[in-house]
Design an enzyme around this catalytic site. Structure first.
Site, PDB file in Angstrom:
ATOM      1  N   HIS A  57       0.800  -1.226   0.000  1.00  0.00           N
ATOM      2  CA  HIS A  57       0.000   0.000   0.000  1.00  0.00           C
ATOM      3  C   HIS A  57       0.835   1.279   0.000  1.00  0.00           C
ATOM      4  CE1 HIS A  57       1.149  -0.563   4.146  1.00  0.00           C
ATOM      5  NE2 HIS A  57       0.941   0.732   4.310  1.00  0.00           N
ATOM      6  N   HIS A  72       1.715   6.930  -0.843  1.00  0.00           N
ATOM      7  CA  HIS A  72       0.824   6.116  -0.011  1.00  0.00           C
ATOM      8  C   HIS A  72      -0.469   5.893  -0.784  1.00  0.00           C
ATOM      9  CE1 HIS A  72      -1.270   4.571   3.501  1.00  0.00           C
ATOM     10  NE2 HIS A  72      -0.111   4.573   4.146  1.00  0.00           N
TER      11      HIS A  72
END
Length: 148
Positions: A57, A72
Protein backbone atom coordinates in the site's frame (compact mmCIF):
# COMPACT_ATOMS: atom_id res chain seq x y z
CA UNK A 1 16.47 20.55 -7.51
CA UNK A 2 14.38 17.39 -7.55
CA UNK A 3 11.32 17.24 -9.78
CA UNK A 4 8.68 14.91 -8.33
CA UNK A 5 6.34 13.43 -10.93
CA UNK A 6 2.73 12.31 -10.56
CA UNK A 7 2.76 8.56 -9.77
CA UNK A 8 -0.78 8.12 -11.13
CA UNK A 9 -3.50 9.87 -13.10
CA UNK A 10 -6.12 11.82 -11.19
CA UNK A 11 -6.70 15.18 -9.55
CA UNK A 12 -4.09 16.92 -7.37
CA UNK A 13 -6.12 17.94 -4.31
CA UNK A 14 -3.46 18.92 -1.74
CA UNK A 15 -2.63 17.29 1.58
CA UNK A 16 -5.39 19.20 3.40
CA UNK A 17 -7.91 17.04 1.48
CA UNK A 18 -6.48 13.78 2.86
CA UNK A 19 -8.91 12.21 5.37
CA UNK A 20 -6.08 11.34 7.78
CA UNK A 21 -4.75 13.96 10.24
CA UNK A 22 -1.19 12.63 10.09
CA UNK A 23 -1.02 13.46 6.37
CA UNK A 24 -3.39 16.45 6.23
CA UNK A 25 -1.48 18.28 8.98
CA UNK A 26 1.83 17.66 7.20
CA UNK A 27 3.26 15.58 10.05
CA UNK A 28 4.81 13.11 7.58
CA UNK A 29 6.14 15.96 5.46
CA UNK A 30 5.03 18.45 2.82
CA UNK A 31 3.75 17.46 -0.58
CA UNK A 32 0.34 16.98 -2.12
CA UNK A 33 -2.21 14.27 -2.70
CA UNK A 34 -3.85 12.80 -5.78
CA UNK A 35 -7.45 11.67 -5.94
CA UNK A 36 -6.79 8.86 -8.43
CA UNK A 37 -8.71 7.96 -11.54
CA UNK A 38 -11.00 5.06 -10.64
CA UNK A 39 -10.28 1.69 -12.18
CA UNK A 40 -7.30 -0.67 -12.37
CA UNK A 41 -3.96 1.04 -12.85
CA UNK A 42 -0.34 1.23 -11.85
CA UNK A 43 1.40 3.56 -9.42
CA UNK A 44 4.82 4.55 -10.74
CA UNK A 45 8.05 5.91 -9.30
CA UNK A 46 7.78 9.71 -8.83
CA UNK A 47 11.59 10.07 -8.98
CA UNK A 48 14.54 7.97 -10.09
CA UNK A 49 16.31 6.20 -7.25
CA UNK A 50 16.28 3.18 -4.99
CA UNK A 51 13.16 1.65 -3.43
CA UNK A 52 14.03 1.86 0.27
CA UNK A 53 10.64 0.69 1.60
CA UNK A 54 8.03 -1.27 -0.31
CA UNK A 55 4.73 -2.34 1.18
CA UNK A 56 1.75 -3.27 -0.97
CA UNK A 57 0.00 0.00 0.00
CA UNK A 58 2.99 2.38 0.15
CA UNK A 59 6.55 2.89 -1.02
CA UNK A 60 9.51 5.19 -0.48
CA UNK A 61 12.01 5.98 -3.21
CA UNK A 62 15.25 7.78 -2.34
CA UNK A 63 17.12 9.58 -5.11
CA UNK A 64 20.88 9.75 -5.47
CA UNK A 65 20.72 13.19 -3.80
CA UNK A 66 19.33 11.54 -0.64
CA UNK A 67 15.83 12.97 -1.03
CA UNK A 68 13.06 10.48 -0.26
CA UNK A 69 9.52 10.52 -1.61
CA UNK A 70 6.67 8.54 -0.04
CA UNK A 71 3.71 7.42 -2.14
CA UNK A 72 0.82 6.12 -0.01
CA UNK A 73 -1.91 4.31 -1.96
CA UNK A 74 -5.15 5.23 -0.25
CA UNK A 75 -5.90 5.80 3.43
CA UNK A 76 -6.08 2.99 6.03
CA UNK A 77 -5.06 0.57 3.26
CA UNK A 78 -2.47 -1.05 5.54
CA UNK A 79 -5.49 -2.85 7.07
CA UNK A 80 -5.95 -4.72 3.76
CA UNK A 81 -2.69 -6.61 4.40
CA UNK A 82 -1.78 -6.45 0.71
CA UNK A 83 -5.14 -7.55 -0.71
CA UNK A 84 -5.84 -5.72 -3.96
CA UNK A 85 -2.24 -4.68 -4.55
CA UNK A 86 0.35 -6.35 -6.79
CA UNK A 87 4.03 -5.48 -6.38
CA UNK A 88 5.77 -4.83 -9.70
CA UNK A 89 9.20 -4.12 -8.18
CA UNK A 90 11.16 -5.18 -5.10
CA UNK A 91 12.61 -3.36 -2.12
CA UNK A 92 16.18 -2.42 -2.99
CA UNK A 93 15.51 -2.12 -6.73
CA UNK A 94 16.79 0.92 -8.60
CA UNK A 95 13.99 2.48 -10.61
CA UNK A 96 13.67 5.24 -13.15
CA UNK A 97 11.02 7.94 -12.79
CA UNK A 98 7.80 6.63 -14.31
CA UNK A 99 8.62 2.95 -13.78
CA UNK A 100 5.61 0.98 -12.45
CA UNK A 101 5.97 -0.05 -8.78
CA UNK A 102 2.50 -1.28 -7.68
CA UNK A 103 -0.64 -2.32 -9.58
CA UNK A 104 -3.91 -1.53 -7.80
CA UNK A 105 -7.53 -0.51 -8.29
CA UNK A 106 -8.64 2.68 -6.50
CA UNK A 107 -12.31 1.84 -7.15
CA UNK A 108 -11.92 -1.41 -5.18
CA UNK A 109 -10.36 0.53 -2.27
CA UNK A 110 -13.30 2.96 -2.34
CA UNK A 111 -15.84 0.12 -2.60
CA UNK A 112 -14.32 -1.29 0.61
CA UNK A 113 -15.17 1.93 2.46
CA UNK A 114 -11.67 3.47 2.38
CA UNK A 115 -10.45 6.65 0.73
CA UNK A 116 -8.35 6.01 -2.40
CA UNK A 117 -6.66 9.44 -2.08
CA UNK A 118 -2.87 9.11 -2.38
CA UNK A 119 -0.51 11.37 -0.44
CA UNK A 120 2.81 12.04 -2.22
CA UNK A 121 5.19 13.39 0.43
CA UNK A 122 8.69 14.85 0.44
CA UNK A 123 10.24 13.17 3.48
CA UNK A 124 12.40 15.26 5.84
CA UNK A 125 11.61 18.40 3.83
CA UNK A 126 10.38 21.84 4.86
CA UNK A 127 7.23 23.09 3.18
CA UNK A 128 9.05 26.18 1.89
CA UNK A 129 11.42 23.88 -0.06
CA UNK A 130 8.55 22.81 -2.33
CA UNK A 131 7.54 24.92 -5.31
CA UNK A 132 5.27 24.54 -8.30
CA UNK A 133 2.83 22.25 -6.50
CA UNK A 134 0.31 21.03 -9.08
CA UNK A 135 -3.42 21.55 -8.70
CA UNK A 136 -6.23 19.96 -10.68
CA UNK A 137 -5.92 17.23 -13.30
CA UNK A 138 -2.60 15.37 -13.52
CA UNK A 139 -1.45 12.55 -15.74
CA UNK A 140 1.21 9.95 -14.94
CA UNK A 141 4.59 11.63 -15.26
CA UNK A 142 3.32 15.22 -15.03
CA UNK A 143 5.34 17.47 -12.73
CA UNK A 144 3.71 17.30 -9.29
CA UNK A 145 6.13 19.61 -7.43
CA UNK A 146 9.76 20.71 -7.31
CA UNK A 147 11.89 20.17 -4.23
CA UNK A 148 15.07 22.10 -3.60
Amino acid sequence: MTTVLAPMEGTAVGLAAVPDPVFSAGMVGPGTAIDPLRGPGKAVAPIAGKIMKLHPHAYVIVGDDGKGVLVHLGIDTVQLKGAGFQLLAAEGDRVSAGQPVVAWDPSAIEAGGRSPVCPVVALDALSEELTGVAEGAVHVGDELFRWG
